[in-house]
Design a protein around this motif. Structure first.
Motif, mmCIF file in Angstrom:
data_model
loop_
_atom_site.group_PDB
_atom_site.id
_atom_site.type_symbol
_atom_site.label_atom_id
_atom_site.label_comp_id
_atom_site.label_asym_id
_atom_site.label_seq_id
_atom_site.Cartn_x
_atom_site.Cartn_y
_atom_site.Cartn_z
ATOM 1 N N LYS A 67 -10.478 -1.895 -6.398
ATOM 2 C CA LYS A 67 -10.561 -3.288 -5.161
ATOM 3 C C LYS A 67 -11.862 -3.040 -5.280
ATOM 4 O O LYS A 67 -12.071 -1.837 -4.182
ATOM 5 N N ASP A 98 -8.298 1.172 -3.866
ATOM 6 C CA ASP A 98 -9.703 0.734 -2.657
ATOM 7 C C ASP A 98 -11.303 1.364 -2.983
ATOM 8 O O ASP A 98 -11.159 2.420 -2.877
ATOM 9 N N ILE A 125 -2.320 -11.510 2.269
ATOM 10 C CA ILE A 125 -1.920 -10.701 3.510
ATOM 11 C C ILE A 125 -2.042 -12.329 4.972
ATOM 12 O O ILE A 125 -3.934 -11.820 4.908
ATOM 13 N N LEU A 131 -1.229 -0.262 -3.728
ATOM 14 C CA LEU A 131 -3.184 0.222 -3.726
ATOM 15 C C LEU A 131 -2.801 1.085 -2.500
ATOM 16 O O LEU A 131 -2.746 0.841 -1.577
ATOM 17 N N VAL A 141 0.515 -3.359 4.233
ATOM 18 C CA VAL A 141 0.203 -2.371 4.313
ATOM 19 C C VAL A 141 1.096 -1.071 4.765
ATOM 20 O O VAL A 141 2.095 -1.947 5.420
ATOM 21 N N GLY A 186 -4.717 1.409 -0.237
ATOM 22 C CA GLY A 186 -5.542 0.882 0.414
ATOM 23 C C GLY A 186 -6.885 1.963 1.029
ATOM 24 O O GLY A 186 -6.517 2.703 2.117
ATOM 25 N N ASP A 187 -7.616 1.684 1.693
ATOM 26 C CA ASP A 187 -8.797 2.622 2.881
ATOM 27 C C ASP A 187 -8.075 2.330 4.148
ATOM 28 O O ASP A 187 -8.610 2.863 4.932
ATOM 29 N N SER A 188 -7.120 1.451 4.069
ATOM 30 C CA SER A 188 -6.469 1.515 5.572
ATOM 31 C C SER A 188 -5.757 2.716 5.529
ATOM 32 O O SER A 188 -5.381 2.434 7.014
ATOM 33 N N HIS A 232 -11.418 -8.949 -3.134
ATOM 34 C CA HIS A 232 -11.155 -9.182 -2.634
ATOM 35 C C HIS A 232 -12.223 -10.306 -1.010
ATOM 36 O O HIS A 232 -12.936 -9.169 -0.753
ATOM 37 N N THR A 263 0.835 -1.095 -0.189
ATOM 38 C CA THR A 263 -0.131 -0.103 -0.056
ATOM 39 C C THR A 263 0.594 1.413 -0.161
ATOM 40 O O THR A 263 1.895 1.497 0.189
HETATM 41 O O1 KIV Z 1 -7.132 -1.908 2.540
HETATM 42 C C1 KIV Z 1 -5.653 -2.263 2.364
HETATM 43 O O2 KIV Z 1 -4.630 -1.805 2.337
HETATM 44 C C2 KIV Z 1 -6.299 -3.851 2.097
HETATM 45 C C3 KIV Z 1 -4.951 -4.543 2.156
HETATM 46 C C4 KIV Z 1 -5.000 -4.833 4.348
HETATM 47 C C5 KIV Z 1 -5.356 -5.761 1.351
HETATM 48 O O3 KIV Z 1 -7.274 -4.328 1.826
#
Ligand code: KIV
Length: 265
Positions: free
Chosen positions: A121, A92, A211, A50, A223, A52-54, A145, A31
């Motif tokens: 994603k 995401d 992951i 990515l 991440v 990510g929404d993380s 996912h 990410t």
């Molecule tokens: O949001 C994110 O970082 C993810 C990863 C953990 C795959 O979806």
């Protein structure tokens, strides 16, 4: 004189990623949420980035990914796209933006047009297969996912491993097949027990990106903050930090504060 043939592209594409899987080459995804980190991640060899929404729990101070909005995602993805030129950038689709196929299509079109990402994603298995099909038909590359779906944390009541019971394992395998049939170009398997992740990877023709799901996926994602130790919260057990950036920042800031207190500039 007219220029003919496909336009040259420097970025990895969904075909590049499929070709890596077909050659048995492991795929590395990380990410990133800003231009500088994305550039470092890309120039260090990552195939896909990515957004990510993380970003919600790693950078924005939320406890979960649920509060992250489409505008937040587009803002961070634009920065990542600006900072890179080679990696395939996947954005995401955040909580609440895929509740109907039409909503998902509008959110994804906005994502591609406004952020410059090359793919989206979305979380979910069989229940989102029709939505994935609609996006793919509209020319939008989709990464699926399954396994742990962090956007459903309030319904799940926690972040446990998936695929432990035979019913859960069967549902995961079916979801993986349905997403492949719907046209997803790859599939994140999050916290799926390694035997089931291996079976899914063996069964599918598209790459799986794991992951916390063992070593037998076609590739791995992490991440970035968990990888480099840039967090003030505990990190997941499966993540092996390879740096301690939080300590480096603390040391630099403490040294600075002490020098300021001494009256130095
Ligand atoms: O949001 C994110 O970082 C993810 C990863 C953990 C795959 O979806």
């Amino acid at each position: 004189m007219s220029v003919q043939g496909p336009l040259p592209t420097l970025r990895n594409t969904v075909k590049t990623i499929q070709a890596m899987r077909d050659r048995g080459e492991k795929i590395a995804m990380l990410t990133a949420y800003d231009a500088i980190t994305a550039s470092l991640v890309e120039t260090s060899g990552t195939d896909l980035i990515l957004v990510g929404d993380s970003v919600g729990n790693t950078l924005l101070g939320y406890d979960t990914t649920v509060p992250v909005t489409l505008s937040d995602m587009i803002h961070h993805t634009r920065a990542v796209v600006r900072g890179t030129h080679k990696a395939l950038v996947v954005m995401d689709l955040p909580f609440g933006t895929t509740t109907t196929s039409t909503r998902a299509l509008n959110s994804s079109a906005k994502a591609l047009q406004e952020s410059g990402c090359q793919a989206v994603k979305l979380e979910g298995g069989t229940r989102v297969a029709k939505t994935v099909e609609k996006l793919v038909q509209a020319g939008i590359p989709v990464m699926g996912h399954i396994g742990l779906e962090p956007q459903s944390v309030n319904a799940l009541g926690g972040y446990g491993k998936k695929g432990k019971t035979s019913d859960e394992a069967k549902a995961l395998i079916q979801s993986a097949k349905d997403l492949q049939n719907a046209g997803a170009f790859s599939l994140v398997l999050e916290l799926v027990i390694p035997e089931i992740a291996a079976e899914i990877t063996e069964t599918l023709k598209i790459p799986t990106i794991g992951i916390g799901s063992g070593n037998d996926c076609s590739g791995q994602v992490l991440v970035i903050n968990d990888l480099i130790g840039l967090s003030v919260r505990p990190i997941p057990k499966f993540a092996k930090p390879r740096a301690d950036v939080a300590s480096t920042i603390r040391q630099a800031v403490q040294a600075y504060v002490q020098s300021v207190r001494r009256g130095e500039s």
